[in-house]
Write a protein that holds these residues in place. Structure first.
Motif, mmCIF file in Angstrom:
data_model
loop_
_atom_site.group_PDB
_atom_site.id
_atom_site.type_symbol
_atom_site.label_atom_id
_atom_site.label_comp_id
_atom_site.label_asym_id
_atom_site.label_seq_id
_atom_site.Cartn_x
_atom_site.Cartn_y
_atom_site.Cartn_z
ATOM 1 N N TRP A 204 -0.709 11.754 -19.975
ATOM 2 C CA TRP A 204 -1.763 10.737 -19.954
ATOM 3 C C TRP A 204 -1.323 9.508 -19.145
ATOM 4 C CZ3 TRP A 204 -6.212 12.538 -20.898
ATOM 5 C CH2 TRP A 204 -6.458 13.467 -21.916
ATOM 6 N N THR A 205 -0.056 9.156 -19.285
ATOM 7 C CA THR A 205 0.451 8.016 -18.512
ATOM 8 C C THR A 205 0.376 8.296 -17.022
ATOM 9 O OG1 THR A 205 1.982 7.469 -20.311
ATOM 10 C CG2 THR A 205 2.419 6.483 -18.172
ATOM 11 N N SER A 206 0.715 9.520 -16.615
ATOM 12 C CA SER A 206 0.650 9.883 -15.193
ATOM 13 C C SER A 206 -0.777 9.800 -14.669
ATOM 14 C CB SER A 206 1.204 11.297 -14.991
ATOM 15 O OG SER A 206 2.566 11.358 -15.361
ATOM 16 N N ILE A 207 -1.725 10.276 -15.463
ATOM 17 C CA ILE A 207 -3.126 10.229 -15.039
ATOM 18 C C ILE A 207 -3.594 8.782 -14.899
ATOM 19 C CG2 ILE A 207 -5.494 10.796 -15.722
ATOM 20 C CD1 ILE A 207 -4.359 13.303 -17.086
ATOM 21 N N LEU A 208 -3.251 7.949 -15.865
ATOM 22 C CA LEU A 208 -3.649 6.542 -15.822
ATOM 23 C C LEU A 208 -3.035 5.836 -14.617
ATOM 24 C CD1 LEU A 208 -4.990 4.039 -17.085
ATOM 25 C CD2 LEU A 208 -2.915 3.764 -18.476
ATOM 26 N N VAL A 209 -1.742 6.055 -14.379
ATOM 27 C CA VAL A 209 -1.083 5.411 -13.239
ATOM 28 C C VAL A 209 -1.687 5.887 -11.922
ATOM 29 C CG1 VAL A 209 1.107 5.175 -12.012
ATOM 30 C CG2 VAL A 209 1.063 5.019 -14.501
ATOM 31 N N PHE A 210 -2.030 7.172 -11.834
ATOM 32 C CA PHE A 210 -2.642 7.686 -10.614
ATOM 33 C C PHE A 210 -3.966 6.981 -10.317
ATOM 34 C CE2 PHE A 210 -5.537 10.476 -8.363
ATOM 35 C CZ PHE A 210 -4.770 10.890 -7.274
ATOM 36 N N VAL A 211 -4.799 6.823 -11.343
ATOM 37 C CA VAL A 211 -6.096 6.167 -11.157
ATOM 38 C C VAL A 211 -5.907 4.705 -10.725
ATOM 39 C CG1 VAL A 211 -8.213 5.424 -12.316
ATOM 40 C CG2 VAL A 211 -7.286 7.705 -12.755
ATOM 41 N N LEU A 212 -5.009 3.991 -11.394
ATOM 42 C CA LEU A 212 -4.756 2.589 -11.044
ATOM 43 C C LEU A 212 -4.181 2.467 -9.628
ATOM 44 C CD1 LEU A 212 -3.225 1.250 -14.396
ATOM 45 C CD2 LEU A 212 -5.545 0.895 -13.504
ATOM 46 N N ALA A 213 -3.268 3.368 -9.274
ATOM 47 C CA ALA A 213 -2.676 3.324 -7.933
ATOM 48 C C ALA A 213 -3.722 3.616 -6.857
ATOM 49 C CB ALA A 213 -1.524 4.322 -7.848
ATOM 50 N N ARG B 131 0.826 -1.214 0.000
ATOM 51 C CA ARG B 131 0.000 0.000 0.000
ATOM 52 C C ARG B 131 0.858 1.261 0.000
ATOM 53 N NH1 ARG B 131 -4.420 0.751 4.099
ATOM 54 N NH2 ARG B 131 -5.432 1.888 2.409
ATOM 55 N N LEU B 132 2.026 1.229 0.653
ATOM 56 C CA LEU B 132 2.889 2.410 0.633
ATOM 57 C C LEU B 132 3.459 2.628 -0.767
ATOM 58 C CD1 LEU B 132 4.004 4.582 2.565
ATOM 59 C CD2 LEU B 132 6.099 3.230 2.715
ATOM 60 N N PHE B 133 3.713 1.553 -1.492
ATOM 61 C CA PHE B 133 4.200 1.686 -2.858
ATOM 62 C C PHE B 133 3.156 2.359 -3.735
ATOM 63 C CE2 PHE B 133 4.347 -0.015 -7.194
ATOM 64 C CZ PHE B 133 5.612 0.393 -7.583
ATOM 65 N N TRP B 134 1.903 1.970 -3.603
ATOM 66 C CA TRP B 134 0.859 2.596 -4.392
ATOM 67 C C TRP B 134 0.627 4.043 -3.973
ATOM 68 C CZ3 TRP B 134 0.251 0.367 -8.672
ATOM 69 C CH2 TRP B 134 0.283 -1.026 -8.781
ATOM 70 N N LEU B 135 0.868 4.340 -2.704
ATOM 71 C CA LEU B 135 0.796 5.725 -2.260
ATOM 72 C C LEU B 135 1.922 6.548 -2.890
ATOM 73 C CD1 LEU B 135 -0.937 7.458 -0.346
ATOM 74 C CD2 LEU B 135 0.745 6.992 1.451
ATOM 75 N N TYR B 136 3.084 5.947 -2.998
ATOM 76 C CA TYR B 136 4.201 6.599 -3.707
ATOM 77 C C TYR B 136 3.815 6.887 -5.155
ATOM 78 C CZ TYR B 136 7.822 5.783 -7.234
ATOM 79 O OH TYR B 136 8.570 5.815 -8.374
ATOM 80 N N ALA C 209 -6.953 3.021 -7.058
ATOM 81 C CA ALA C 209 -7.829 1.845 -6.950
ATOM 82 C C ALA C 209 -7.147 0.727 -6.168
ATOM 83 C CB ALA C 209 -8.222 1.368 -8.345
ATOM 84 N N ALA C 210 -5.874 0.484 -6.464
ATOM 85 C CA ALA C 210 -5.146 -0.573 -5.756
ATOM 86 C C ALA C 210 -5.016 -0.243 -4.277
ATOM 87 C CB ALA C 210 -3.763 -0.764 -6.381
ATOM 88 N N PHE C 211 -4.749 1.006 -3.954
ATOM 89 C CA PHE C 211 -4.603 1.421 -2.553
ATOM 90 C C PHE C 211 -5.899 1.205 -1.778
ATOM 91 C CE2 PHE C 211 -4.787 4.621 0.814
ATOM 92 C CZ PHE C 211 -3.578 4.396 1.469
ATOM 93 N N ILE C 212 -7.035 1.554 -2.398
ATOM 94 C CA ILE C 212 -8.334 1.404 -1.721
ATOM 95 C C ILE C 212 -8.702 -0.065 -1.570
ATOM 96 C CG2 ILE C 212 -10.806 1.853 -1.931
ATOM 97 C CD1 ILE C 212 -10.097 4.496 -3.297
ATOM 98 N N LEU C 213 -8.531 -0.853 -2.631
ATOM 99 C CA LEU C 213 -8.907 -2.267 -2.583
ATOM 100 C C LEU C 213 -8.069 -3.038 -1.570
ATOM 101 C CD1 LEU C 213 -9.453 -3.022 -6.387
ATOM 102 C CD2 LEU C 213 -11.198 -2.736 -4.608
ATOM 103 N N LEU C 214 -6.794 -2.757 -1.517
ATOM 104 C CA LEU C 214 -5.940 -3.435 -0.539
ATOM 105 C C LEU C 214 -6.297 -3.035 0.884
ATOM 106 C CD1 LEU C 214 -2.489 -3.197 -2.347
ATOM 107 C CD2 LEU C 214 -3.808 -5.277 -1.898
#
Length: 394
Positions: A271-280, A232-237, A282-287
């Motif tokens: 666009w890549t930054s926006i996509l990675v932010f959204v995925l990160a 979760r800290l990695f996805w926060l990063y 989602a992963a942070f919340i689900l975990l």
């Protein structure tokens, strides 16, 4: 006192009104067959790697990881990360390598020349994680645990590595009149065409470096407060970094692949930054919603270290104890030598063992003399004292 006030008033005027371009970009090491060029860009990348490794190794050790395992992991992660970063840069800025529109007029020999600059963070992170996964599997530790330990170190490495762009005079922003504007040598190939020679530019390398340093402090504080696990800290990063990268990337004016989405045309990295932010996110919340089903350990299942004295509980010798343990004796079952011999069969008659001496004394006829009771009673093979006759005697 008045002189101090005057000096303080003059201090802003004495400060430079811009950030100068570096006059040094590396040095040469003489060799018998020529010279080896050490580029400042490479030194900045190396300094970032060293600093990031130091912070990661400290955090990894505090989580109870096996000693030396951090080196077994990064020996895979670093080369994979460099290769991934270079590949992403080549394909996100392809004109120099393949020509405009991939018309074949580019120079493919420039692809391995990373000393000229050009490492895309997204490719570095993706392939770096692949390399870290290989190292973690070989070391018997969880990738998620290592990513949490390494997240602040990644930001620290990026903060120092960005200074390589300053030495190369590259990846700067648009023109500005701010007092911290960046000077670029007009003769530099990266200087924009048709712009006055005294134009200052936004030092986007400095913006990103400061953003990353602040992120290191924030991640360390949040991890101390909440003790994030399961990556979760990695996805926060990833969320923090991309949040800053969107506005910093939008300021840059260097050549980059443009992508149009939803009627908006902007750089691919935005666009890549926006996509990675959204995925990160989602992963942070689900975990965070997922309950922990396994103990909080850095080791993979079945790869935990074996306790030295673990076998003692199962009857095995404790650690450091050698030899075969002496079997215990039950004192209730110990038989005396006299009783053992008394239970032996008569060698001459082969009769069954005689009774105990006390029993024979009670069965002897009254008035029998000591030493003659056995003969008088017709019994042979033992004496009143319970001592068996000598074998082979006649």
């Amino acid at each position: 006192m008045q002189s101090l006030l005057q000096a303080a008033a003059l201090a802003p005027a004495l400060l430079p009104a811009s950030i100068p371009s570096p006059g040094w970009s590396g040095f040469d090491i003489p060799l018998p067959w020529g010279a080896l060029r050490i580029h400042a860009y490479a030194l900045c990348i190396l300094a970032g790697i060293i600093a990031g490794l130091w912070l990661t190794s400290v955090r990894w050790a505090k989580r109870g990881a096996p000693e030396g395992s951090v080196w077994d992991i990064v020996i895979w992660a670093i080369p994979f990360g460099i290769i991934g970063g270079r590949l992403y840069h080549v394909f996100s800025s392809p004109d120099a390598y393949f020509g405009p529109g991939f018309d074949g007029t580019g120079d493919l020999s420039l692809i391995p020349q990373i000393q000229r600059g050009g490492l895309g963070i997204w490719g570095a992170v993706v392939l770096g994680v692949v390399g870290a996964w290989i190292g973690c599997r070989r070391s018997g530790v969880k990738l998620s645990a290592f990513l949490d330990a390494a997240a602040p170190g990644l930001l620290l490495a990026q903060a120092l590595g960005r200074w390589g762009n300053w030495f190369n005079q590259e990846l700067f922003g648009g023109p500005t009149t701010l007092p911290w504007g960046l000077q670029i040598d007009p003769g530099n190939p990266n200087f924009p065409a048709g712009v006055p020679a005294d134009t200052l530019f936004h030092p986007t390398f400095l913006y990103e470096s400061l953003w990353n340093v602040a992120g290191v402090v924030i991640l360390l504080a949040l991890d101390r407060r909440f003790s994030f696990r399961r990556s979760r800290l990695f996805w926060l990063y990833a969320m923090y970094y991309t949040l800053g990268r969107v506005w910093i990337e939008a300021m840059r004016i260097d050549d980059a692949e443009q992508v149009s989405l939803f009627g908006i045309t902007t750089r691919l990295n935005v666009w890549t930054s926006i996509l990675v932010f959204v995925l990160a996110l989602a992963a942070f919340i689900l975990l965070g919603l997922k309950k922990r089903t396994e103990p909080d350990t850095v080791y993979l299942p079945g790869r935990e270290p074996v306790e030295k004295d673990a076998g003692a509980a199962n009857g095995a010798p404790a650690a450091g104890v050698t030899g075969t343990p002496e079997p215990s004796r039950d004192t209730d079952t110990v038989v005396s030598d006299s009783e053992s011999r008394d239970n032996l069969p008569d060698n001459q008659s082969g009769s069954r063992p005689s009774s105990a001496p006390t029993e024979k004394a009670q069965a002897a006829p009254a008035g029998a003399k000591p030493g003659t009771d056995a003969a008088a009673s017709g019994h042979s093979g033992s004496t009143a004292s319970g001592t068996a006759p000598e074998a082979g005697s006649k």
